[in-house]
Design a protein around this motif. Structure first.
Motif, PDB file in Angstrom:
ATOM      1  N   THR A   1       0.452  -0.901   0.011  1.00  0.00           N
ATOM      2  CA  THR A   1      -0.105   0.257   0.104  1.00  0.00           C
ATOM      3  C   THR A   1       0.784   1.371  -0.239  1.00  0.00           C
ATOM      4  OG1 THR A   1      -0.314   0.473   2.086  1.00  0.00           O
ATOM      5  CG2 THR A   1      -2.055  -0.648   1.344  1.00  0.00           C
TER       6      THR A   1
ATOM      7  N   LEU B   1      -9.072  -3.923  -9.275  1.00  0.00           N
ATOM      8  CA  LEU B   1      -9.953  -3.368  -7.654  1.00  0.00           C
ATOM      9  C   LEU B   1     -11.195  -3.739  -7.685  1.00  0.00           C
ATOM     10  CD1 LEU B   1      -7.132   0.056  -7.776  1.00  0.00           C
ATOM     11  CD2 LEU B   1      -6.884  -1.807  -6.196  1.00  0.00           C
ATOM     12  N   HIS B   2     -11.624  -3.973  -6.992  1.00  0.00           N
ATOM     13  CA  HIS B   2     -13.054  -2.879  -6.386  1.00  0.00           C
ATOM     14  C   HIS B   2     -13.122  -3.418  -5.058  1.00  0.00           C
ATOM     15  CE1 HIS B   2     -16.956  -4.264  -7.207  1.00  0.00           C
ATOM     16  NE2 HIS B   2     -17.623  -5.268  -6.445  1.00  0.00           N
ATOM     17  N   GLU B   3     -14.522  -1.681  -5.340  1.00  0.00           N
ATOM     18  CA  GLU B   3     -14.832  -1.718  -3.769  1.00  0.00           C
ATOM     19  C   GLU B   3     -15.746  -2.128  -3.294  1.00  0.00           C
ATOM     20  OE1 GLU B   3     -14.436   2.886  -4.726  1.00  0.00           O
ATOM     21  OE2 GLU B   3     -14.615   3.452  -3.137  1.00  0.00           O
ATOM     22  N   THR B   4     -16.340  -2.159  -1.734  1.00  0.00           N
ATOM     23  CA  THR B   4     -17.532  -2.512  -1.525  1.00  0.00           C
ATOM     24  C   THR B   4     -17.166  -1.706  -0.533  1.00  0.00           C
ATOM     25  OG1 THR B   4     -16.127  -4.142   0.118  1.00  0.00           O
ATOM     26  CG2 THR B   4     -16.232  -5.064  -2.213  1.00  0.00           C
ATOM     27  N   ARG B   5     -18.958  -2.264  -0.052  1.00  0.00           N
ATOM     28  CA  ARG B   5     -19.195  -1.233   1.767  1.00  0.00           C
ATOM     29  C   ARG B   5     -18.009  -1.625   2.149  1.00  0.00           C
ATOM     30  NH1 ARG B   5     -21.999   2.447   0.314  1.00  0.00           N
ATOM     31  NH2 ARG B   5     -24.073   1.105  -0.933  1.00  0.00           N
ATOM     32  N   ALA B   6     -17.846  -0.221   2.745  1.00  0.00           N
ATOM     33  CA  ALA B   6     -16.495   0.166   3.472  1.00  0.00           C
ATOM     34  C   ALA B   6     -15.234  -1.524   3.670  1.00  0.00           C
ATOM     35  CB  ALA B   6     -17.223  -0.526   6.000  1.00  0.00           C
ATOM     36  N   GLY B   7     -15.015  -1.222   2.377  1.00  0.00           N
ATOM     37  CA  GLY B   7     -13.935  -2.567   1.743  1.00  0.00           C
ATOM     38  C   GLY B   7     -13.706  -1.990   0.294  1.00  0.00           C
ATOM     39  N   LEU B   8     -12.167  -2.510   0.060  1.00  0.00           N
ATOM     40  CA  LEU B   8     -11.604  -2.548  -0.930  1.00  0.00           C
ATOM     41  C   LEU B   8     -11.176  -4.324  -1.061  1.00  0.00           C
ATOM     42  CD1 LEU B   8     -10.646  -1.342  -3.972  1.00  0.00           C
ATOM     43  CD2 LEU B   8      -7.978  -0.806  -1.787  1.00  0.00           C
TER      44      LEU B   8
ATOM     45  N   GLY C   1     -10.024  -3.440   4.620  1.00  0.00           N
ATOM     46  CA  GLY C   1     -10.793  -1.879   4.775  1.00  0.00           C
ATOM     47  C   GLY C   1     -11.023  -1.770   5.650  1.00  0.00           C
ATOM     48  N   PRO C   2     -12.157  -1.290   6.068  1.00  0.00           N
ATOM     49  CA  PRO C   2     -12.836  -0.965   7.685  1.00  0.00           C
ATOM     50  C   PRO C   2     -13.888  -2.297   8.067  1.00  0.00           C
ATOM     51  CG  PRO C   2     -13.336   0.854   6.238  1.00  0.00           C
ATOM     52  CD  PRO C   2     -12.055   0.282   5.871  1.00  0.00           C
TER      53      PRO C   2
ATOM     54  N   THR D   1      -4.514   0.499   3.802  1.00  0.00           N
ATOM     55  CA  THR D   1      -6.585   0.991   2.687  1.00  0.00           C
ATOM     56  C   THR D   1      -6.256   2.371   2.890  1.00  0.00           C
ATOM     57  OG1 THR D   1      -7.375  -1.868   2.775  1.00  0.00           O
ATOM     58  CG2 THR D   1      -8.633   0.568   2.388  1.00  0.00           C
TER      59      THR D   1
ATOM     60  N   MET E   1      -4.800   4.727   1.896  1.00  0.00           N
ATOM     61  CA  MET E   1      -4.823   5.487  -0.032  1.00  0.00           C
ATOM     62  C   MET E   1      -6.168   5.853   0.066  1.00  0.00           C
ATOM     63  SD  MET E   1      -3.578   1.459  -1.962  1.00  0.00           S
ATOM     64  CE  MET E   1      -5.098   0.003  -1.086  1.00  0.00           C
ATOM     65  N   VAL E   2      -7.094   5.959   1.506  1.00  0.00           N
ATOM     66  CA  VAL E   2      -7.790   7.027   0.999  1.00  0.00           C
ATOM     67  C   VAL E   2      -8.109   8.313   1.006  1.00  0.00           C
ATOM     68  CG1 VAL E   2     -10.411   7.181   2.172  1.00  0.00           C
ATOM     69  CG2 VAL E   2      -9.608   4.602   2.291  1.00  0.00           C
ATOM     70  N   GLN E   3      -6.989   8.298   2.075  1.00  0.00           N
ATOM     71  CA  GLN E   3      -5.997   9.612   2.209  1.00  0.00           C
ATOM     72  C   GLN E   3      -4.646   9.325   2.832  1.00  0.00           C
ATOM     73  OE1 GLN E   3      -8.466  11.889   5.371  1.00  0.00           O
ATOM     74  NE2 GLN E   3      -6.626  12.924   5.836  1.00  0.00           N
TER      75      GLN E   3
ATOM     76  N   GLU F   1     -18.097   6.665   3.053  1.00  0.00           N
ATOM     77  CA  GLU F   1     -18.446   5.601   2.378  1.00  0.00           C
ATOM     78  C   GLU F   1     -19.270   6.855   0.698  1.00  0.00           C
ATOM     79  OE1 GLU F   1     -19.934   2.329   1.855  1.00  0.00           O
ATOM     80  OE2 GLU F   1     -18.299   1.987   3.106  1.00  0.00           O
TER      81      GLU F   1
ATOM     82  N   LEU G   1     -15.279   4.376   0.257  1.00  0.00           N
ATOM     83  CA  LEU G   1     -14.209   4.423   0.510  1.00  0.00           C
ATOM     84  C   LEU G   1     -13.472   5.249  -0.142  1.00  0.00           C
ATOM     85  CD1 LEU G   1     -13.345   3.638   3.294  1.00  0.00           C
ATOM     86  CD2 LEU G   1     -11.894   1.251   1.978  1.00  0.00           C
TER      87      LEU G   1
ATOM     88  N   PRO H   1     -11.267   8.273  -3.150  1.00  0.00           N
ATOM     89  CA  PRO H   1     -11.631   8.870  -3.795  1.00  0.00           C
ATOM     90  C   PRO H   1     -11.426   8.825  -5.571  1.00  0.00           C
ATOM     91  CG  PRO H   1      -9.460   9.308  -2.875  1.00  0.00           C
ATOM     92  CD  PRO H   1      -9.806   8.098  -2.992  1.00  0.00           C
TER      93      PRO H   1
ATOM     94  N   ARG I   1      -9.576   1.859 -12.841  1.00  0.00           N
ATOM     95  CA  ARG I   1      -9.958   2.443 -11.800  1.00  0.00           C
ATOM     96  C   ARG I   1      -8.188   1.995 -10.762  1.00  0.00           C
ATOM     97  NH1 ARG I   1     -14.432  -3.014 -10.492  1.00  0.00           N
ATOM     98  NH2 ARG I   1     -15.036  -2.511 -11.624  1.00  0.00           N
TER      99      ARG I   1
ATOM    100  N   CYS J   1      -5.017   4.055  -4.845  1.00  0.00           N
ATOM    101  CA  CYS J   1      -4.409   5.337  -3.812  1.00  0.00           C
ATOM    102  C   CYS J   1      -4.354   6.434  -4.935  1.00  0.00           C
ATOM    103  CB  CYS J   1      -2.650   4.537  -3.703  1.00  0.00           C
ATOM    104  SG  CYS J   1      -1.394   4.954  -5.036  1.00  0.00           S
TER     105      CYS J   1
END
Lengths: 308, 252
Positions: free
Chosen positions: A31, A68-75, A224-225, A273, A276-278, B45, B47, B49, B214, B217
């Motif tokens: 990461t 990559l694939h985003e899920t609810r509160a996860g990656l 992720g969370p 994770t 990567m969000v911030q 949500e 998550l 950006p 996609r 980071c």
């Protein structure tokens, strides 16, 4: 700063395999690249340490298709250990990053015993501080997780690698293990100096319109969370059972999350994770831990480590 | 590049599902055309950006033109004047203006846009103005948008719509011939990019592509956005998003 205020500054330093980390927050493998990308946002020396992108003996191009694939509160990710190989790392990358941290952890994976041994031998002989043995990457065929699922396989790979490893050996465990505590104990018995857990959870996403899995490999690793409460429970289970230090991870986003892992028994934590969000979140997590400790009158993390 | 909270100056719909958001550029960092930023509202949500190319940089503001496609862009579209969001950037390798112009005097540059692929072209056209003769070929499914924004900077505009509601009916590749230009720069959906690359290859005209992927980071660390190239798997976020078309290998 007066003596009084100095006395109130909480001590975030922790000892991990005879290395003193200035704080317990380590950037998780995969990461943070090789640490250089972080420098746009902060100097990696403010962290406890960082763990490199997973290295293999030979260069790997990584997986094709969606990664990559985003899920609810996860990656979910399926990168597939894209890396330049251990030789390029040692000769070309390491000299550029050696000065960035006093705890440079080289994450090493492999596909068979010989690969693992040779890669660990080469990297641990170089100027790194610790090896993180990846027996838990879910995204490459035989690329690690195969060794982290069954206790006897995990024990065998650590036994094989241990004599080749000239630095402290951290073994990164898979939450997909049939019996995680049993794996942890076996890995400890074979000479691991510390453990890190958990890697990503093997997970599935389906594109219902194409009627196919989102990922070419069908499954991918979830981070992720979303995984935090499970990772926390697993960290506690393992920390209670073993005598060696545990580095906890899984969904940490805040200083309070990190404190939870310490209370669950972790000596240090890794954050993936959330970074990567911030991109500047890790120094903020460290600040939040210090603020929490100050507010609660905690002067050293040992006071709360493993209290749950 | 940096990461910080930015304040929305305006955020308005300019076409169905297409929004234009302008934020106060309090940091005033240098931005190359073709670079992008990662944008996230303060909501937990989704998550991650969202990567958006820079549409324009002017008077200490940054403007993003974007299509609402999922939860991330839906959140962005709901922002109102005065609200804050987190922006990380500027990111990636943008268009090399000197490389595009080269030694030629007023080279002929064609910008080929597919749908929201038009987003980076306003700032690019502004940056090329007076250095090149710039033409635009833009394709849309139906009603065109963002064309008026570019009129000031381009000498010629050709439009194609798939439903024939405006301009030539069909794909954007019908409205230009690469041999008429020194450089062709394309941004749009993959089938269009593949076609433009092929047309330019046949015509032996230099072609530059701004790719999309996609991302997690956005800063080159996670290797989630890589594409196949002649130089191996390269990161759209850090090695791109702008690539020489000859380098990009399109999967069949």
């Amino acid at each position: 700063m007066t003596k009084e205020s100095l006395a109130q500054v909480p001590d975030l330093s922790v000892d991990l395999c005879k290395i003193t980390l200035k704080n317990p927050v380590i950037a998780a493998s995969g990461t943070c690249g090789f640490g250089l990308e972080l420098m746009h946002f902060y100097h990696p020396s403010v962290l406890g340490g960082f763990s490199t992108k997973g290295l293999t003996l030979y260069p790997r191009p990584g997986n094709h298709g969606i990664r990559l694939h985003e899920t609810r509160a996860g990656l979910m990710n399926s990168i597939g250990l894209q890396n330049p190989g251990t030789e390029v790392f040692v000769k070309e990358i390491l000299p550029k990053i050696r000065g960035l941290t006093n705890c440079l952890i080289a994450n090493v994976g492999g596909s068979d015993f010989d690969d693992y041994i040779e890669a660990v031998e080469m990297v641990s002989a170089a100027d790194v501080d610790m090896i993180e043995l990846n027996i838990s990457c879910p995204n490459v065929k035989c690329g690690g997780m195969a060794f982290g699922i069954r206790t006897q396989d995990a024990a065998a790979i650590v036994k094989a690698v241990r004599p080749a490893c000239k630095k402290p050996l951290m073994v990164k465990l898979s939450p997909n293990a049939h019996d995680l505590v049993e794996v942890a104990l076996a890995v400890q018995d074979e000479g691991a100096d510390c453990l890190s857990l958990v890697n990503t959870f093997s997970a599935l996403a389906i594109d219902v319109y194409t009627r196919k899995p989102v990922f070419n490999n069908v499954t991918a690793g979830l981070s992720g969370p979303a995984i935090k409460p499970i990772a926390l429970r697993m960290t506690r289970d393992v920390a209670k059972a073993v005598q060696i230090p545990v580095v906890g991870m899984g969904g940490i986003e805040t200083g309070i999350d990190a404190i939870e892992f310490i209370m669950a028994g972790a000596t240090a934590v890794q954050v993936g994770t959330a970074g990567m969000v911030q991109p500047d979140i890790l120094p903020k997590i460290i600040d939040e831990m210090a603020q929490f400790m100050a507010s609660q009158g905690i002067s050293n993390l040992k006071e709360i480590q493993g209290i749950i | 590049m940096t990461t910080d909270l930015y304040t929305v100056i305006s955020n308005k719909q300019v076409a169905p599902s297409i929004f234009s958001m302008t934020v106060k550029d309090h940091l005033n960092l240098p931005v190359q055309p073709g670079q992008f930023h990662m944008l996230k509202t303060l909501a937990a949500e989704p998550l991650l950006p969202r990567p958006l190319s820079i549409n324009d940089v002017e008077n200490e503001t940054l403007t993003f033109l974007y299509e609402v496609k999922g939860d991330g862009t839906k959140n962005l579209a709901a922002l109102t004047t005065g609200q804050q969001l987190r922006i990380t950037g500027p990111l990636g390798q943008g268009f090399n203006i000197d490389g595009i112009v080269g030694n030629a005097r007023l080279p002929k540059v064609l910008l080929v846009a597919g749908g929201i692929g038009i987003a980076p072209f306003k700032y690019l056209a502004r940056s090329l103005a007076k250095k090149a003769t710039v033409s635009l070929a833009a394709g849309f499914r139906s009603n065109p948008y963002a064309i008026d924004d570019l009129k000031e900077f381009v000498d010629d505009i050709k439009i194609a719509t798939e439903d024939g509601s405006y301009g030539v009916e069909g794909r954007v590749t019908l409205v230009f011939n690469p041999v008429d230009f020194d450089v062709v720069i394309a941004c749009g959906p993959t089938p269009m990019m593949r076609a433009v690359k092929e047309m330019c290859k046949q015509a032996k005209v230099k072609c530059i592509l701004s790719m999309e992927a996609r991302m997690a980071c956005g800063i080159g660390a996670c290797l989630g956005c890589t594409i196949r190239t002649t130089k191996g798997m390269l990161r759209v976020c850090a090695d791109g998003p702008v690539f020489d078309a000859n380098e990009v290998i399109f999967n069949d």
